[in-house]
Motif scaffolding. Structure first.
Motif, PDB file in Angstrom:
ATOM      1  N   UNK A   1       0.985  -1.208  -0.050  1.00 45.07           N
ATOM      2  CA  UNK A   1       0.028  -0.124  -0.059  1.00 45.07           C
ATOM      3  C   UNK A   1       0.871   1.335  -0.007  1.00 45.07           C
ATOM      4  N   UNK A   2       1.945   1.229   0.753  1.00 46.78           N
ATOM      5  CA  UNK A   2       2.802   2.304   0.939  1.00 46.78           C
ATOM      6  C   UNK A   2       3.390   2.633  -0.566  1.00 46.78           C
ATOM      7  N   UNK A   3       4.051   1.609  -1.142  1.00 43.95           N
ATOM      8  CA  UNK A   3       4.467   1.731  -2.533  1.00 43.95           C
ATOM      9  C   UNK A   3       3.583   2.204  -3.470  1.00 43.95           C
ATOM     10  N   UNK A   4       2.325   1.618  -3.445  1.00 42.70           N
ATOM     11  CA  UNK A   4       1.223   1.927  -4.298  1.00 42.70           C
ATOM     12  C   UNK A   4       0.936   3.633  -4.063  1.00 42.70           C
ATOM     13  N   UNK A   5       1.087   4.174  -3.026  1.00 42.88           N
ATOM     14  CA  UNK A   5       0.769   5.539  -2.962  1.00 42.88           C
ATOM     15  C   UNK A   5       1.772   6.348  -3.546  1.00 42.88           C
ATOM     16  N   UNK A   6       3.034   5.957  -3.316  1.00 39.25           N
ATOM     17  CA  UNK A   6       4.185   6.372  -3.837  1.00 39.25           C
ATOM     18  C   UNK A   6       4.101   6.693  -5.208  1.00 39.25           C
ATOM     19  N   UNK A   7       3.682   5.333  -5.677  1.00 39.69           N
ATOM     20  CA  UNK A   7       3.643   5.406  -7.487  1.00 39.69           C
ATOM     21  C   UNK A   7       2.431   6.078  -8.149  1.00 39.69           C
ATOM     22  N   UNK A   8       1.425   6.003  -7.257  1.00 35.48           N
ATOM     23  CA  UNK A   8       0.339   6.801  -7.914  1.00 35.48           C
ATOM     24  C   UNK A   8       0.353   8.368  -7.744  1.00 35.48           C
ATOM     25  N   UNK A   9       0.916   8.751  -6.629  1.00 39.72           N
ATOM     26  CA  UNK A   9       1.332  10.209  -6.610  1.00 39.72           C
ATOM     27  C   UNK A   9       2.506  10.558  -7.384  1.00 39.72           C
TER      28      UNK A   9
END
Length: 59
Positions: free
Chosen positions: A28-36
């Motif tokens: 989830x943390x990595x996903x948030x970084x990639x999405x933003x």
């Protein structure tokens, strides 16, 4: 597990829950970084601190 019995089913369920939590949270943390569209360095992954980051992630 209301009555406190320990069986292979309850142990398996607990292992599955732990695996989801241990793998899911970092994803989830990595996903948030990639999405933003932020850099991975915003999570602390840099060449200078890579060893420290990996040790802390292992703990």
């Amino acid at each position: 597990m209301a009555n406190g019995d320990v069986s292979s089913v309850t142990v398996g369920e607990r292992l599955a829950q732990d695996a989801v939590i241990r793998v899911g949270f970092p994803l989830v943390l990595i996903g948030v970084v990639l999405i933003r569209k932020r850099s991975v360095a915003s999570l602390g992954f840099t060449k200078k601190s890579l060893k420290t980051t990996l040790v802390l992630a292992g703990i």
